[in-house]
Design an enzyme around this catalytic site. Structure first.
Site, mmCIF file in Angstrom:
data_model
loop_
_atom_site.group_PDB
_atom_site.id
_atom_site.type_symbol
_atom_site.label_atom_id
_atom_site.label_comp_id
_atom_site.label_asym_id
_atom_site.label_seq_id
_atom_site.Cartn_x
_atom_site.Cartn_y
_atom_site.Cartn_z
ATOM 1 N N ARG A 165 0.840 -1.221 0.000
ATOM 2 C CA ARG A 165 0.000 0.000 0.000
ATOM 3 C C ARG A 165 0.862 1.254 0.000
ATOM 4 N NH1 ARG A 165 -5.702 -1.821 0.021
ATOM 5 N NH2 ARG A 165 -5.034 -3.860 -0.596
ATOM 6 N N SER A 239 -10.962 -0.574 2.210
ATOM 7 C CA SER A 239 -10.240 -0.702 3.482
ATOM 8 C C SER A 239 -9.976 0.681 4.053
ATOM 9 C CB SER A 239 -8.893 -1.380 3.276
ATOM 10 O OG SER A 239 -9.045 -2.624 2.665
ATOM 11 N N GLU A 335 -5.798 4.332 5.756
ATOM 12 C CA GLU A 335 -5.368 4.175 4.370
ATOM 13 C C GLU A 335 -5.771 5.360 3.488
ATOM 14 O OE1 GLU A 335 -5.071 0.185 2.334
ATOM 15 O OE2 GLU A 335 -6.716 1.125 1.275
HETATM 16 N N1 EPU Z 1 -11.399 -10.800 9.162
HETATM 17 C C1 EPU Z 1 -12.205 -10.958 10.254
HETATM 18 N N2 EPU Z 1 -13.230 -10.083 10.434
HETATM 19 C C2 EPU Z 1 -13.478 -9.078 9.582
HETATM 20 C C3 EPU Z 1 -12.649 -8.917 8.466
HETATM 21 C C4 EPU Z 1 -11.605 -9.798 8.270
HETATM 22 O O1 EPU Z 1 -12.019 -11.852 11.071
HETATM 23 O O2 EPU Z 1 -14.424 -8.325 9.819
HETATM 24 C C5 EPU Z 1 -10.338 -11.791 8.914
HETATM 25 C C6 EPU Z 1 -10.720 -12.688 7.744
HETATM 26 O O3 EPU Z 1 -11.440 -13.802 8.159
HETATM 27 C C7 EPU Z 1 -9.379 -13.070 7.175
HETATM 28 C C8 EPU Z 1 -8.511 -11.863 7.486
HETATM 29 O O4 EPU Z 1 -9.173 -11.109 8.492
HETATM 30 O O5 EPU Z 1 -8.852 -14.178 7.871
HETATM 31 C C9 EPU Z 1 -8.238 -11.017 6.269
HETATM 32 O O6 EPU Z 1 -9.445 -10.591 5.666
HETATM 33 P P1 EPU Z 1 -9.559 -10.449 4.063
HETATM 34 O O7 EPU Z 1 -9.041 -11.649 3.405
HETATM 35 O O8 EPU Z 1 -10.954 -9.995 3.772
HETATM 36 O O9 EPU Z 1 -8.539 -9.330 3.652
HETATM 37 P P2 EPU Z 1 -7.987 -8.032 4.396
HETATM 38 O O10 EPU Z 1 -6.600 -8.291 4.834
HETATM 39 O O11 EPU Z 1 -8.976 -7.583 5.403
HETATM 40 C C10 EPU Z 1 -6.905 -6.990 2.251
HETATM 41 C C11 EPU Z 1 -6.963 -5.706 1.495
HETATM 42 C C12 EPU Z 1 -8.256 -5.637 0.688
HETATM 43 C C13 EPU Z 1 -8.273 -6.795 -0.293
HETATM 44 C C14 EPU Z 1 -8.180 -8.099 0.526
HETATM 45 C C15 EPU Z 1 -8.098 -9.321 -0.352
HETATM 46 C C16 EPU Z 1 -5.718 -4.186 2.925
HETATM 47 C C17 EPU Z 1 -5.750 -2.992 3.803
HETATM 48 N N3 EPU Z 1 -6.886 -4.589 2.421
HETATM 49 O O12 EPU Z 1 -7.970 -6.975 3.182
HETATM 50 O O13 EPU Z 1 -8.260 -4.423 -0.042
HETATM 51 O O14 EPU Z 1 -9.443 -6.792 -1.072
HETATM 52 O O15 EPU Z 1 -6.994 -8.076 1.353
HETATM 53 O O16 EPU Z 1 -6.830 -9.431 -0.887
HETATM 54 O O17 EPU Z 1 -4.641 -4.727 2.675
HETATM 55 C C18 EPU Z 1 -9.126 -2.208 -0.259
HETATM 56 O O18 EPU Z 1 -7.980 -1.821 -0.307
HETATM 57 O O19 EPU Z 1 -10.077 -1.405 -0.306
HETATM 58 C C19 EPU Z 1 -9.391 -3.622 -0.083
HETATM 59 C C20 EPU Z 1 -10.633 -4.068 0.065
#
Ligand code: EPU
Length: 340
Positions: A165, A239, A335
């Protein structure tokens, strides 16, 4: 001469749908129009806000300056060899339209980045990434205009200093350049990335060698639509926080107290945490405070269902930061960028 519009309401130009008045607004389609807009800001001594899709900003008040919307269009093959095609794309193009265009033209690599809101020019600034792929893997080079001199400069992939990011345009060159086009190096043959577990699971019925980039794109769209709110329906900027990176020692202590904590390997001796998990565990999922809310399906996304002020969203973000810090000792970093 582009048209400078005074007292312009930005509500439809930011995906959080925050009402905010710009002192001036101008939409530019060419580098020359962009130079004229920058010259106007310089002469009138106006702060600048460069706008792509408006999907990564929080407007906390009216903007006392010039908002420049980049609307340049165009995609052009500038080179190719047996393996790759170099596609130069104007900054004002819509990101997802580019992904669709690439797949329609049998150019591969962007499929995991389907349905990300925003413009092509904004994408490299924060090195957009999702479902196992970051844009830094696909950017060959980009062109940018120096805001002070108006001169055009080429940045190689390496000189963009991409990180999670992050890029040089958020660090040492912050507010110094406007990205005007991005050249992608796309593959002629599919080369799929199915490392993100939920993506592979969504395609579990198909043998790996039979999966097409179009199927990957469709699966990504499906996952996004179940987890992430459509900004056109529920205003949001995706995010709201970065996934925080902490050191191994702090992680070991946290893990001992929270055995189910979600983490990913990062640089040596560092661990990346899922901010969504932390916010979720702190009890914020689905809560609404002062008009702003935490998305029910993904706690990392703050929404603005009542189209309240940017202040309301930022106030909620502060409460979340405080509570996550109190519970886990981890400081979340926002972010989106805040203006003014
Ligand atoms: N999780 C929870 N509760 C929640 C949300 C997430 O327990 O409310 C857990 C999920 O179960 C999972 C982990 O956290 O084990 C990660 O969640 P997820 O795979 O949805 O991805 P993220 O790390 O929350 C990042 C990016 C997203 C991107 C996803 C998929 C960042 C800041 N965000 O989210 O980007 O779509 O990975 O690769 O790195 C964006 O930038 O707007 C965005 C949506």
């Amino acid at each position: 001469m582009p048209l400078f519009l005074p007292h312009f309401n930005l509500q439809k130009f930011n995906t959080l749908a925050v009402p905010s008045l710009a002192q001036y607004f101008v939409s530019v389609k060419t580098d020359d129009e962009l130079r004229e807009a920058l010259a106007f800001a310089r002469t009138e001594n106006l702060p600048l806000l460069l706008l792509g899709g408006g999907s990564n900003i929080v407007l906390r008040a009216d903007f006392p300056g010039l908002v420049v919307q980049i609307k340049s269009q165009g995609r052009e093959v500038v080179d190719e060899n047996e393996e790759f095609v170099w596609l130069k794309v104007a900054a004002g193009e819509n990101w997802h339209q580019l992904v669709v265009f690439s797949l329609d033209n049998a150019l591969y690599g962007l499929e995991n980045l389907s349905l990300i809101p925003g413009s092509v020019g904004a994408a490299p600034i924060q090195n957009i990434g999702a479902y196992g792929v970051e844009i830094k893997e696909l950017v060959a080079e980009l062109s940018a205009l120096n805001i002070r001199s108006g001169l055009s400069v080429t940045f190689t992939n390496e000189s963009c200093q991409f990180g999670y990011r992050d890029s040089i345009f958020k660090q040492s060159l912050k507010d110094q350049y406007v990205i005007t086009s991005v050249t992608f190096r796309l593959r002629k043959q599919p080369h799929l990335n199915l490392t993100y577990p939920a993506l592979r699971a969504a395609l579990a019925n198909t043998l790996e060698e039979d999966i097409t980039p179009q199927q990957v794109s469709a699966a990504v769209i499906d996952i996004r639509q179940t987890k992430l709110p459509d900004p056109a329906v529920i205003p949001n900027v995706g995010s709201f926080f970065k996934n925080p990176v902490i050191n191994q020692q702090q992680f070991d202590a946290l893990k001992a107290e929270n055995p189910t904590i979600v983490s990913y390997p990062a640089a040596a001796n560092q661990v990346k945490l899922a901010a969504g998990w932390l916010i979720d565990q702190a009890g914020w999922k689905g809560r609404e405070v002062g008009g702003a809310a935490v998305h029910e399906q993904q706690a990392l996304v703050l929404t603005n269902p009542r189209k309240s002020s940017g202040q309301a969203v930022l106030a909620l973000a502060d409460l979340i930061k405080q509570s996550v810090f109190e519970q886990f000792g981890v400081m979340l970093e926002m972010e989106p960028r805040i203006y003014p």
